[in-house]
Design a protein around this motif. Structure first.
Motif, PDB file in Angstrom:
ATOM      1  N   ASP A  13     -21.377   1.800  43.213  1.00 33.85           N
ATOM      2  CA  ASP A  13     -20.979   3.184  43.474  1.00 33.85           C
ATOM      3  C   ASP A  13     -19.682   3.224  44.291  1.00 33.85           C
ATOM      4  O   ASP A  13     -19.469   2.382  45.178  1.00 33.85           O
ATOM      5  N   ASN A  14     -18.850   4.238  43.996  1.00 36.73           N
ATOM      6  CA  ASN A  14     -17.641   4.429  44.810  1.00 36.73           C
ATOM      7  C   ASN A  14     -17.774   5.610  45.765  1.00 36.73           C
ATOM      8  O   ASN A  14     -16.799   6.046  46.378  1.00 36.73           O
ATOM      9  N   VAL A  15     -19.007   6.139  45.896  1.00 38.40           N
ATOM     10  CA  VAL A  15     -19.304   7.157  46.902  1.00 38.40           C
ATOM     11  C   VAL A  15     -20.621   6.798  47.582  1.00 38.40           C
ATOM     12  O   VAL A  15     -21.454   6.078  47.024  1.00 38.40           O
ATOM     13  N   ALA A  16     -20.795   7.305  48.782  1.00 37.11           N
ATOM     14  CA  ALA A  16     -22.064   7.188  49.504  1.00 37.11           C
ATOM     15  C   ALA A  16     -22.490   8.586  49.934  1.00 37.11           C
ATOM     16  O   ALA A  16     -21.683   9.526  49.961  1.00 37.11           O
ATOM     17  N   LYS A  43     -21.131  13.777  49.737  1.00 31.60           N
ATOM     18  CA  LYS A  43     -20.612  12.449  49.382  1.00 31.60           C
ATOM     19  C   LYS A  43     -19.292  12.147  50.091  1.00 31.60           C
ATOM     20  O   LYS A  43     -18.464  13.046  50.276  1.00 31.60           O
ATOM     21  N   ILE A  44     -19.151  10.865  50.448  1.00 34.57           N
ATOM     22  CA  ILE A  44     -17.909  10.362  51.028  1.00 34.57           C
ATOM     23  C   ILE A  44     -17.408   9.222  50.159  1.00 34.57           C
ATOM     24  O   ILE A  44     -18.192   8.379  49.700  1.00 34.57           O
ATOM     25  N   ALA A  45     -16.102   9.209  49.874  1.00 38.86           N
ATOM     26  CA  ALA A  45     -15.514   8.156  49.039  1.00 38.86           C
ATOM     27  C   ALA A  45     -15.494   6.840  49.807  1.00 38.86           C
ATOM     28  O   ALA A  45     -15.054   6.777  50.957  1.00 38.86           O
ATOM     29  N   LEU A  46     -15.943   5.773  49.147  1.00 34.99           N
ATOM     30  CA  LEU A  46     -15.954   4.444  49.754  1.00 34.99           C
ATOM     31  C   LEU A  46     -14.700   3.648  49.426  1.00 34.99           C
ATOM     32  O   LEU A  46     -14.397   2.652  50.068  1.00 34.99           O
ATOM     33  N   SER A  47     -13.979   4.095  48.394  1.00 37.52           N
ATOM     34  CA  SER A  47     -12.753   3.421  47.976  1.00 37.52           C
ATOM     35  C   SER A  47     -11.849   4.454  47.325  1.00 37.52           C
ATOM     36  O   SER A  47     -12.265   5.600  47.081  1.00 37.52           O
ATOM     37  N   ALA A  48     -10.627   4.065  47.033  1.00 36.33           N
ATOM     38  CA  ALA A  48      -9.708   4.973  46.349  1.00 36.33           C
ATOM     39  C   ALA A  48     -10.196   5.227  44.929  1.00 36.33           C
ATOM     40  O   ALA A  48     -10.614   4.303  44.223  1.00 36.33           O
ATOM     41  N   ILE A  49     -10.161   6.486  44.502  1.00 41.90           N
ATOM     42  CA  ILE A  49     -10.532   6.874  43.141  1.00 41.90           C
ATOM     43  C   ILE A  49      -9.342   7.609  42.547  1.00 41.90           C
ATOM     44  O   ILE A  49      -8.963   8.687  43.019  1.00 41.90           O
ATOM     45  N   GLY A  50      -8.735   7.014  41.541  1.00 39.24           N
ATOM     46  CA  GLY A  50      -7.541   7.614  40.955  1.00 39.24           C
ATOM     47  C   GLY A  50      -7.840   8.870  40.174  1.00 39.24           C
ATOM     48  O   GLY A  50      -8.973   9.105  39.711  1.00 39.24           O
ATOM     49  N   ALA A  51      -6.819   9.718  40.013  1.00 40.20           N
ATOM     50  CA  ALA A  51      -6.975  10.965  39.264  1.00 40.20           C
ATOM     51  C   ALA A  51      -7.525  10.672  37.870  1.00 40.20           C
ATOM     52  O   ALA A  51      -7.010   9.812  37.157  1.00 40.20           O
ATOM     53  N   GLY A  52      -8.593  11.375  37.503  1.00 41.72           N
ATOM     54  CA  GLY A  52      -9.207  11.206  36.193  1.00 41.72           C
ATOM     55  C   GLY A  52     -10.204  10.075  36.108  1.00 41.72           C
ATOM     56  O   GLY A  52     -10.884   9.917  35.087  1.00 41.72           O
ATOM     57  N   ALA A  53     -10.330   9.261  37.149  1.00 37.40           N
ATOM     58  CA  ALA A  53     -11.259   8.131  37.133  1.00 37.40           C
ATOM     59  C   ALA A  53     -12.683   8.615  37.397  1.00 37.40           C
ATOM     60  O   ALA A  53     -12.898   9.631  38.058  1.00 37.40           O
ATOM     61  N   ILE A  62     -21.024  10.613  37.563  1.00 38.52           N
ATOM     62  CA  ILE A  62     -21.450  11.960  37.965  1.00 38.52           C
ATOM     63  C   ILE A  62     -20.310  12.967  37.847  1.00 38.52           C
ATOM     64  O   ILE A  62     -20.503  14.161  38.090  1.00 38.52           O
ATOM     65  N   GLY A  63     -19.120  12.522  37.496  1.00 41.02           N
ATOM     66  CA  GLY A  63     -17.977  13.405  37.359  1.00 41.02           C
ATOM     67  C   GLY A  63     -16.693  12.587  37.360  1.00 41.02           C
ATOM     68  O   GLY A  63     -16.731  11.345  37.340  1.00 41.02           O
ATOM     69  N   PHE A  64     -15.576  13.292  37.393  1.00 40.18           N
ATOM     70  CA  PHE A  64     -14.275  12.643  37.330  1.00 40.18           C
ATOM     71  C   PHE A  64     -13.367  13.231  38.405  1.00 40.18           C
ATOM     72  O   PHE A  64     -13.381  14.445  38.651  1.00 40.18           O
ATOM     73  N   ALA A  65     -12.603  12.355  39.030  1.00 38.10           N
ATOM     74  CA  ALA A  65     -11.749  12.778  40.137  1.00 38.10           C
ATOM     75  C   ALA A  65     -10.664  13.724  39.654  1.00 38.10           C
ATOM     76  O   ALA A  65      -9.981  13.458  38.658  1.00 38.10           O
ATOM     77  N   GLY A  67      -7.395  14.729  40.744  1.00 35.19           N
ATOM     78  CA  GLY A  67      -6.401  14.286  41.717  1.00 35.19           C
ATOM     79  C   GLY A  67      -6.876  13.001  42.379  1.00 35.19           C
ATOM     80  O   GLY A  67      -8.026  12.579  42.224  1.00 35.19           O
ATOM     81  N   ASP A  68      -5.988  12.372  43.101  1.00 30.85           N
ATOM     82  CA  ASP A  68      -6.322  11.116  43.774  1.00 30.85           C
ATOM     83  C   ASP A  68      -7.258  11.390  44.954  1.00 30.85           C
ATOM     84  O   ASP A  68      -7.060  12.331  45.723  1.00 30.85           O
ATOM     85  N   VAL A  69      -8.256  10.537  45.062  1.00 30.83           N
ATOM     86  CA  VAL A  69      -9.227  10.632  46.153  1.00 30.83           C
ATOM     87  C   VAL A  69      -9.075   9.382  47.020  1.00 30.83           C
ATOM     88  O   VAL A  69      -9.132   8.258  46.518  1.00 30.83           O
ATOM     89  N   ALA A  70      -8.891   9.582  48.314  1.00 32.36           N
ATOM     90  CA  ALA A  70      -8.689   8.463  49.236  1.00 32.36           C
ATOM     91  C   ALA A  70     -10.018   8.033  49.850  1.00 32.36           C
ATOM     92  O   ALA A  70     -10.966   8.833  49.941  1.00 32.36           O
ATOM     93  N   PRO A  71     -10.107   6.765  50.277  1.00 32.13           N
ATOM     94  CA  PRO A  71     -11.309   6.335  51.002  1.00 32.13           C
ATOM     95  C   PRO A  71     -11.553   7.233  52.209  1.00 32.13           C
ATOM     96  O   PRO A  71     -10.625   7.568  52.949  1.00 32.13           O
ATOM     97  N   GLY A  72     -12.797   7.662  52.384  1.00 36.61           N
ATOM     98  CA  GLY A  72     -13.149   8.541  53.498  1.00 36.61           C
ATOM     99  C   GLY A  72     -13.071  10.017  53.169  1.00 36.61           C
ATOM    100  O   GLY A  72     -13.473  10.856  53.984  1.00 36.61           O
ATOM    101  N   ASP A  73     -12.536  10.351  51.974  1.00 30.73           N
ATOM    102  CA  ASP A  73     -12.458  11.763  51.585  1.00 30.73           C
ATOM    103  C   ASP A  73     -13.857  12.329  51.298  1.00 30.73           C
ATOM    104  O   ASP A  73     -14.760  11.618  50.835  1.00 30.73           O
ATOM    105  N   HIS A  74     -13.985  13.615  51.538  1.00 31.78           N
ATOM    106  CA  HIS A  74     -15.173  14.361  51.112  1.00 31.78           C
ATOM    107  C   HIS A  74     -15.071  14.540  49.599  1.00 31.78           C
ATOM    108  O   HIS A  74     -14.079  15.071  49.087  1.00 31.78           O
ATOM    109  N   VAL A  75     -16.080  14.104  48.855  1.00 33.24           N
ATOM    110  CA  VAL A  75     -16.087  14.220  47.389  1.00 33.24           C
ATOM    111  C   VAL A  75     -17.062  15.322  47.014  1.00 33.24           C
ATOM    112  O   VAL A  75     -18.278  15.200  47.211  1.00 33.24           O
TER     113      VAL A  75
END
Length: 507
Positions: A13-16, A43-53, A62-65, A67-75
């Protein structure tokens, strides 16, 4: 990753999920610090998630980013969006032999054995209406038996209940809507939790009682009466007639006594409502573990809410015992896609505002948690709404996500116990069937303890494993089937939750 602040449900998982409110700048481990406030359950991002990933939870999309999501961002809904994607149905790939308990070790409950051999968990007399126009009369009849001494001479009778609804006319007199309504009535008329039934109509409605009785093969008799207000001489005469007939049926209903019955005769309806992000972590997998136990004891567990397994259906088709069973489910999914499109809607209209406040972002995320209620055993059959459930094991029924409509379908199909998981705090009952309420988190359980039967938040709190919780739920199911009252029964819920699925034009 598991710590006091977050739960990572799968290493891929890339979120917790936040276990508590997390303030900006808080270190959650692995070099990740919260960029924003993360509410509990979100949810909080555990790693960078690129736009559309893909955003992954449970090792599923569970969905697609957006825009770019940075580690620690609220998802959440602001940066994670629903989109269609190809799913591998892998039909039958995960089918495995069921590990049944030996006959001598199988559980029993103390239920009522009806003359036709069916097993009941409650003992009611029911008053059903063919149309909204007869609802008031039905309630007037039931009201005569609500005062404290009305059933004093009938201690084995759980009550006289009027189940009314808002349809039955202003609809096509044939077609799927009428077939569904007729099937629902018949399922309730035959339900073993009713010792006797009155069917009351107005007389001129589209849902003609005689027609439905004929189509469903129901025969009037001493324990199944059918009449209309117009033919009975109006409101006062109909109420008197109904009261007199109930009084005639009460001695028969009271003659039943509880006796040991194999748990294999339990049909468990699996429902969730007012869900939050903990639903898929605690209550739903815990209920899934209980469903597995019931199946191993020879019983039946029925999952439903087709729009709320959308995006997770590929996990069920992998457990389908045949291609035919899998295709039934896939066909139901396609029907829903077409149904919402015709009505200018989207299956991602769900989650509800309350679900989103609890941390659920997309229907994909909600569905993955909801599907966990179905446990891990093979998918043995798929049923249409209100269709009689005949298979043992884990099965599926096509129902809407709207809780009272969904459970009405389960009960019409023969469910004699319901388990209802909730994270936000749904209040619900479904006479004539007991409904257990399972809280997903300890905060809500403690706040609404009068309504909640089991605190599944113990899993999130680290006090119980999912399997341990499953045993607790299973034991509670057996106790409830044996007559122990649920919270909703003690509070008097269940008279107003009968709600048949209304499909088609209202004319």
């Amino acid at each position: 990753m598991k710590n006091s602040l977050t739960l990572q449900l799968n290493p891929k998982d890339n979120v917790a999920v936040a276990r508590v409110d997390i303030l900006p700048g808080t270190d959650i481990g692995e070099g990740v610090s919260a960029v924003h406030h993360i509410p509990a359950g979100h949810k909080i991002a555990l790693s960078a998630i690129g736009a559309g990933a893909p955003v992954r939870k449970y090792d599923q999309i569970i969905g697609f980013a957006e825009g770019d999501v940075a580690p620690g961002d609220h998802v959440h809904t602001h940066n994670c969006k629903f989109a269609m994607f190809e799913r591998d149905y892998a039909i039958g790939q995960d089918v495995k032999p069921t590990d049944y308990f030996p006959e001598a070790e199988r559980a029993t409950f103390n239920g009522y054995r009806r003359e036709n051999g069916k097993a009941a968990t409650r003992n009611f007399i029911g008053i059903l209406t063919s149309v909204n126009c007869s609802a008031t009369v039905a309630r007037y009849i039931a009201d005569q038996f609500r005062h404290s001494d009305a059933l004093a001479d009938y201690p084995n009778v759980d009550g006289v209940v009027a189940l009314t609804h808002g349809t039955g006319c202003g609809m096509a007199s044939d077609g799927e809507g009428m077939r569904m309504l007729s099937r629902t009535f018949a399922g309730y008329a035959r339900h073993p939790n009713f010792a006797g039934i009155l069917f009351i109509g107005l007389g001129c409605e589209a849902a003609q009682l005689g027609m439905m009785m004929d189509v469903e093969g129901l025969k009037p008799g001493p324990l199944l009466h059918m009449f209309t207000i117009q033919d009975s001489g109006g409101t006062t005469a109909t109420v008197k007639k109904g009261v007199d007939l109930v009084k005639e049926m009460l001695p028969h209903a009271n003659s039943f006594r509880r006796e040991p019955i194999p748990a294999s005769e339990l049909v468990l309806g699996l429902e969730c409502g007012g869900s939050d992000a903990y639903s898929g972590i605690s209550a739903n997998p815990g209920l899934g573990a209980a469903a597995d136990l019931l199946v191993r004891h020879g019983g039946t567990a029925c999952l439903g809410e087709t729009p709320e397994i959308y995006g997770a259906e590929h996990l069920l088709t992998r457990r389908a015992v045949s291609d035919d069973v899998a295709q039934k489910l896939i066909t139901k999914i396609h029907w829903w896609e077409d149904y919402v499109a015709k009505n200018n809607g989207s299956l991602d209209n769900n989650p509800s505002p309350g679900n989103k406040a609890g941390g659920l972002t997309t229907i994909l995320e909600k569905s993955l948690g909801a599907a966990a209620k179905g446990g891990t055993t093979n998918l043995c059959d798929v049923y249409s709404y209100g269709e009689k459930i005949t298979s043992k094991g884990f099965v599926f029924m096509d129902t809407p996500g709207y809780d009272p409509v969904s459970v009405t379908g389960f009960v019409a199909g023969g469910a004699n116990v319901v388990c209802f998981t909730t994270g936000r705090g749904s209040v619900f009952g479904c006479k004539p069937v007991p409904s257990l309420k399972l809280a997903t988190n300890s905060v809500m359980y403690n706040r609404m303890s009068d309504d909640m039967d089991i605190n599944c938040g113990q899993v999130v709190d680290g006090e119980k494993s999912v399997q341990e919780l499953g045993q607790v739920i299973f034991d509670k199911i057996i106790a409830t089937a044996s007559g122990e009252q649920t919270c909703s029964e003690r509070l008097g819920f269940g008279d107003d939750e009968f709600l048949p699925w209304q499909v088609g034009a209202v004319m």
